[in-house]
Design an enzyme around this catalytic site. Structure first.
Site, PDB file in Angstrom:
ATOM      1  N   ALA A  33      -3.740  24.318 -70.819  1.00  0.00           N
ATOM      2  CA  ALA A  33      -2.530  24.864 -71.451  1.00  0.00           C
ATOM      3  C   ALA A  33      -1.833  23.801 -72.297  1.00  0.00           C
ATOM      4  O   ALA A  33      -1.371  24.089 -73.412  1.00  0.00           O
ATOM      5  CB  ALA A  33      -1.573  25.396 -70.373  1.00  0.00           C
ATOM      6  N   GLY A 113       2.017  14.922 -57.803  1.00  0.00           N
ATOM      7  CA  GLY A 113       2.998  15.064 -56.726  1.00  0.00           C
ATOM      8  C   GLY A 113       4.080  13.991 -56.787  1.00  0.00           C
ATOM      9  O   GLY A 113       4.295  13.363 -57.834  1.00  0.00           O
ATOM     10  N   ASP A 138       0.857  20.097 -51.060  1.00  0.00           N
ATOM     11  CA  ASP A 138       1.842  19.909 -49.985  1.00  0.00           C
ATOM     12  C   ASP A 138       3.137  20.705 -50.179  1.00  0.00           C
ATOM     13  O   ASP A 138       3.867  20.944 -49.220  1.00  0.00           O
ATOM     14  CB  ASP A 138       2.212  18.430 -49.854  1.00  0.00           C
ATOM     15  CG  ASP A 138       1.002  17.561 -49.522  1.00  0.00           C
ATOM     16  OD1 ASP A 138      -0.017  18.109 -49.073  1.00  0.00           O
ATOM     17  OD2 ASP A 138       1.089  16.338 -49.726  1.00  0.00           O
ATOM     18  N   ARG A 173     -10.118  32.029 -26.521  1.00  0.00           N
ATOM     19  CA  ARG A 173      -9.819  30.609 -26.715  1.00  0.00           C
ATOM     20  C   ARG A 173      -8.490  30.384 -27.427  1.00  0.00           C
ATOM     21  O   ARG A 173      -8.021  31.230 -28.182  1.00  0.00           O
ATOM     22  CB  ARG A 173     -10.920  29.956 -27.565  1.00  0.00           C
ATOM     23  CG  ARG A 173     -12.173  29.694 -26.760  1.00  0.00           C
ATOM     24  CD  ARG A 173     -13.279  29.157 -27.616  1.00  0.00           C
ATOM     25  NE  ARG A 173     -14.402  28.781 -26.781  1.00  0.00           N
ATOM     26  CZ  ARG A 173     -15.639  28.616 -27.209  1.00  0.00           C
ATOM     27  NH1 ARG A 173     -15.926  28.794 -28.483  1.00  0.00           N
ATOM     28  NH2 ARG A 173     -16.582  28.247 -26.376  1.00  0.00           N
ATOM     29  N   MET A 180      -3.148  20.041 -43.873  1.00  0.00           N
ATOM     30  CA  MET A 180      -2.596  18.876 -44.556  1.00  0.00           C
ATOM     31  C   MET A 180      -1.099  19.100 -44.789  1.00  0.00           C
ATOM     32  O   MET A 180      -0.532  20.068 -44.293  1.00  0.00           O
ATOM     33  CB  MET A 180      -3.310  18.671 -45.887  1.00  0.00           C
ATOM     34  CG  MET A 180      -4.660  18.018 -45.760  1.00  0.00           C
ATOM     35  SD  MET A 180      -5.334  17.636 -47.393  1.00  0.00           S
ATOM     36  CE  MET A 180      -6.673  16.540 -46.939  1.00  0.00           C
ATOM     37  N   HIS A 262     -10.081  18.216 -46.340  1.00  0.00           N
ATOM     38  CA  HIS A 262     -10.072  18.313 -47.800  1.00  0.00           C
ATOM     39  C   HIS A 262     -10.566  19.649 -48.348  1.00  0.00           C
ATOM     40  O   HIS A 262     -10.443  19.894 -49.548  1.00  0.00           O
ATOM     41  CB  HIS A 262     -10.873  17.155 -48.403  1.00  0.00           C
ATOM     42  CG  HIS A 262     -10.145  15.848 -48.278  1.00  0.00           C
ATOM     43  ND1 HIS A 262     -10.170  15.112 -47.117  1.00  0.00           N
ATOM     44  CD2 HIS A 262      -9.339  15.184 -49.139  1.00  0.00           C
ATOM     45  CE1 HIS A 262      -9.421  14.031 -47.278  1.00  0.00           C
ATOM     46  NE2 HIS A 262      -8.908  14.050 -48.492  1.00  0.00           N
TER      47      HIS A 262
HETATM   48  O1  F6P Z   1      -0.850  14.945 -51.006  1.00  0.00           O
HETATM   49  C1  F6P Z   1      -1.952  15.758 -50.867  1.00  0.00           C
HETATM   50  C2  F6P Z   1      -2.754  15.385 -49.657  1.00  0.00           C
HETATM   51  O2  F6P Z   1      -3.846  16.272 -49.579  1.00  0.00           O
HETATM   52  C3  F6P Z   1      -1.987  15.353 -48.329  1.00  0.00           C
HETATM   53  O3  F6P Z   1      -1.786  16.626 -47.788  1.00  0.00           O
HETATM   54  C4  F6P Z   1      -2.881  14.476 -47.504  1.00  0.00           C
HETATM   55  O4  F6P Z   1      -2.168  13.865 -46.447  1.00  0.00           O
HETATM   56  C5  F6P Z   1      -3.369  13.477 -48.488  1.00  0.00           C
HETATM   57  O5  F6P Z   1      -3.263  14.084 -49.769  1.00  0.00           O
HETATM   58  C6  F6P Z   1      -4.775  13.013 -48.275  1.00  0.00           C
HETATM   59  O6  F6P Z   1      -5.042  12.037 -49.217  1.00  0.00           O
HETATM   60  P1  F6P Z   1      -6.495  11.462 -49.534  1.00  0.00           P
HETATM   61  O7  F6P Z   1      -7.286  12.544 -50.200  1.00  0.00           O
HETATM   62  O8  F6P Z   1      -6.229  10.313 -50.433  1.00  0.00           O
HETATM   63  O9  F6P Z   1      -7.096  11.082 -48.214  1.00  0.00           O
END
Ligand code: F6P
Length: 332
Positions: A33, A113, A138, A173, A180, A262
């Site tokens: 964009a 961020g 986040d 369970r 994250m 991730h």
């Molecule tokens: O800020 C985004 C984030 O995914 C957080 O939620 C997490 O704590 C952090 O980055 C993980 O960072 P990295 O990918 O550098 O391990």
């Protein structure tokens, strides 16, 4: 020191764009964009690779309309990203400014961020026109209802919770799902409430291990076939400690842990994130054209507005605790 929020945009010919910090779905949509809006006004765009690290190294190239073709639906970022906490050093900021001047870049758009927006503000304070665009899963950036990537990440978490409930119910369970979010419980809270979690544990709310175990045991007594606990990575008790405690307390449920990690950051951006990223990318270029800088694009209500970067970085965004109360009532 200058925190001016306007500059002379009469000779705005070339802007830089970069993605910083943890990647977030929708970053590519936003780059697209920015590039296509700027080109529409005959403003050239330089894509800076690997965020502030690439900026100080002068790692950048001109982006044409075809360079951003076929990327709006792709997760990650074509410009790549990096974390550079050392950017708070004056030496690196001056080096960054030198690179920007060498490449004759008149203004910069920083997509990222809190750390990235802080870096952007440092350049603005040194008199370089900058606009920030919030992008982090986040949702811990103050001043905007939503950052780019949050909606997609919550949907990813929800899909995992739905699947985990299937298997949790089959085996009776308690399933602990860790999300994250750093020190902000937004992801866990929103995924917890919409995923029907029995317990939500976030940094904003203090709770004892005894209370967590009591809620799980009550779920068992009420005849539930599963208990889903959504735990934010930055919360008071670690997921493994909660699991150990629940096992000791014999709540009725067997205990298992899933750390989503991730996987929450990848994947195709949702409709919401694509639209948000597109609107914010367009708004950033339009603001620069008007000579506005030192601000971040923000979603307030249905509108995209601009908030001073200085305000953004001097506040902390927390999860909305109203939802926490609702989630507790609905978990019964
Ligand atoms: O800020 C985004 C984030 O995914 C957080 O939620 C997490 O704590 C952090 O980055 C993980 O960072 P990295 O990918 O550098 O391990």
């Amino acid at each position: 020191m200058s925190t001016e929020t306007s500059f002379d945009a009469q000779h705005l010919r070339r802007i830089g764009v970069m993605t910083c910090g943890g990647d977030a779905p929708g970053m590519n949509t936003c780059i697209r964009a920015v590039v296509r809006t700027a080109l529409n006004y005959q403003i050239e765009v330089y894509g800076i690779r690997r965020a502030f690290a690439g900026l100080v190294a002068g790692d950048m190239e001109r982006l044409g309309p075809r360079d951003v073709g076929g990327i709006l639906q792709r997760g990650g970022t074509i410009l790549q990203t990096a974390r550079l906490p050392e950017f708070r050093e004056e030496r690196l900021q001056k080096l960054a400014l030198r690179r920007l001047h060498e490449h004759e870049i008149d203004a910069l758009i920083v997509i990222g961020g809190n750390g990235s927006l802080r870096g952007a503000f440092m350049l603005q304070q040194r008199g370089f026109p900058v606009i920030g665009i919030p992008a982090t899963i986040d949702n811990d950036v103050w001043g905007t209802n939503m950052a780019i990537g949050v909606d997609t990440a919550i949907n990813t978490i929800l899909e995992a919770i739905d699947r985990l409930r299937d298997t949790a119910s089959s085996h009776q369970r308690a399933l602990l799902v860790e999300t994250m979010g750093r020190k902000c419980g937004y992801l866990a809270l929103m995924a917890g409430i919409t995923g029907g979690a029995e317990v939500i544990h976030i940094p904003e709310v203090s709770i004892t291990l005894e209370e967590i175990a009591r809620r799980v045991e009550e779920a068992y007594i009420r005849g539930k076939t599963h208990a889903i606990l959504v735990i934010s990575e930055g919360a008071e008790h670690r997921t493994t400690d909660i699991a150990r405690y629940l096992e000791e307390q014999e709540t009725g449920f067997e205990v298992r842990i899933t750390i989503l990690g991730h996987v929450q950051r990848g994947g195709r951006p949702s409709h919401f994130d694509r639209l948000l990223a597109t609107r914010m990318g367009v708004a950033a270029v339009e603001a620069l054209r008007r000579g506005t800088c030192g601000v971040m694009t923000a979603l307030r209500g249905r509108e995209i507005t601009l908030v001073p970067l200085e305000e953004v970085i001097s506040h902390e965004r927390k999860a909305n605790l109203e939802y926490y109360e609702i989630a507790q009532v609905l978990a019964r």
